[in-house]
Design an enzyme around this catalytic site. Structure first.
Site, short mmCIF file in Angstrom:
data_model
loop_
_atom_site.label_atom_id
_atom_site.label_comp_id
_atom_site.label_asym_id
_atom_site.label_seq_id
_atom_site.Cartn_x
_atom_site.Cartn_y
_atom_site.Cartn_z
CG ASP A 165 -7.24 3.57 2.81
OD1 ASP A 165 -8.19 3.17 2.09
OD2 ASP A 165 -7.17 4.73 3.22
CE LYS A 209 -1.43 2.60 3.05
NZ LYS A 209 -1.88 3.27 4.29
#
Length: 215
Positions: free
Chosen positions: A141, A123
């Protein structure tokens, strides 16, 4: 779980773009290095808390070389209000050391190289590639994961599955900003505790809202 049609997905992205053509990362950064550090710090923390901590930090220490001169003990007082500050301080100094040793102090542009850095997962790498370098990546997320499954963009069970599905279903013309639109939608409208459907610009094409309306 209901998945939307390609036409509905395109319409959602069109509306997001019309409302917010150039969404910005809410983390405050000066260069790719400070974005990398801020993103590492943002794990299990709010952007607001990170920005409060990094304002004085980045005013003095905005490169890997400068951060190394600060060291772990010097960094901790800056980031103490942020959760997991001990582990994050160690990772930031370690990744700064690797950047200097292996990349001449320059943040790499590829996911594989970014993920070699301590404390940098997929991420974080995707955020840096997207925000700093303009790559069409999909950082997933908690907001993006929840919202994309709720409104019908994905039925993936893992972050990796959701990322792959979003990259596949969102038209290329919208991919650069898509993760920001979904993140901001989850943060301010389609909130985890209580969705504000009355003020949602995509409720008429949202799978969850349509299911709720049909009951």
């Amino acid at each position: 779980m209901t998945k939307l049609s390609a036409d509905d997905i395109k319409e959602i992205m069109r509306r997001f773009q019309e409302q917010n053509p150039e969404p910005e990362c809410e983390l405050v950064w000066k260069n790719p290095y400070t974005l990398l550090v801020a993103t590492v710090l943002s794990a299990q923390a709010t952007d607001k808390s990170v920005n409060l901590a990094t304002a004085p930090l980045f005013a003095e220490y905005d490169t890997a070389e400068k951060m190394l001169s600060l060291g772990i003990d010097g960094l901790i007082p800056y980031i103490r209000p942020i959760g997991l500050y001990n582990a994050k301080a160690k990772n930031i100094i370690a990744l700064s050391k690797m950047l200097v040793a292996d990349f001449g102090g320059v943040v790499p542009r590829s996911r594989e190289e970014l993920m070699r850095l301590p404390g940098v997962g997929r991420k974080t790498a995707n955020v840096v590639m997207n925000v700093a370098f303009g790559e069409k990546t999909m950082p997933v997320d908690t907001h993006v994961f929840r919202v994309s499954r709720l409104i019908g963009l994905s039925d993936g069970e893992s972050v990796e599955e959701v990322e792959a599905e979003l990259l596949a279903c969102i038209p290329d013309e919208y991919l650069l900003h898509a993760h920001h639109w979904l993140l901001l939608h989850g943060r301010y409208v389609c909130k985890a505790r209580k969705s504000d459907c009355a003020h949602c610009l995509i409720s008429d094409v949202c799978a969850a809202y349509m299911r709720k309306s049909a009951q």
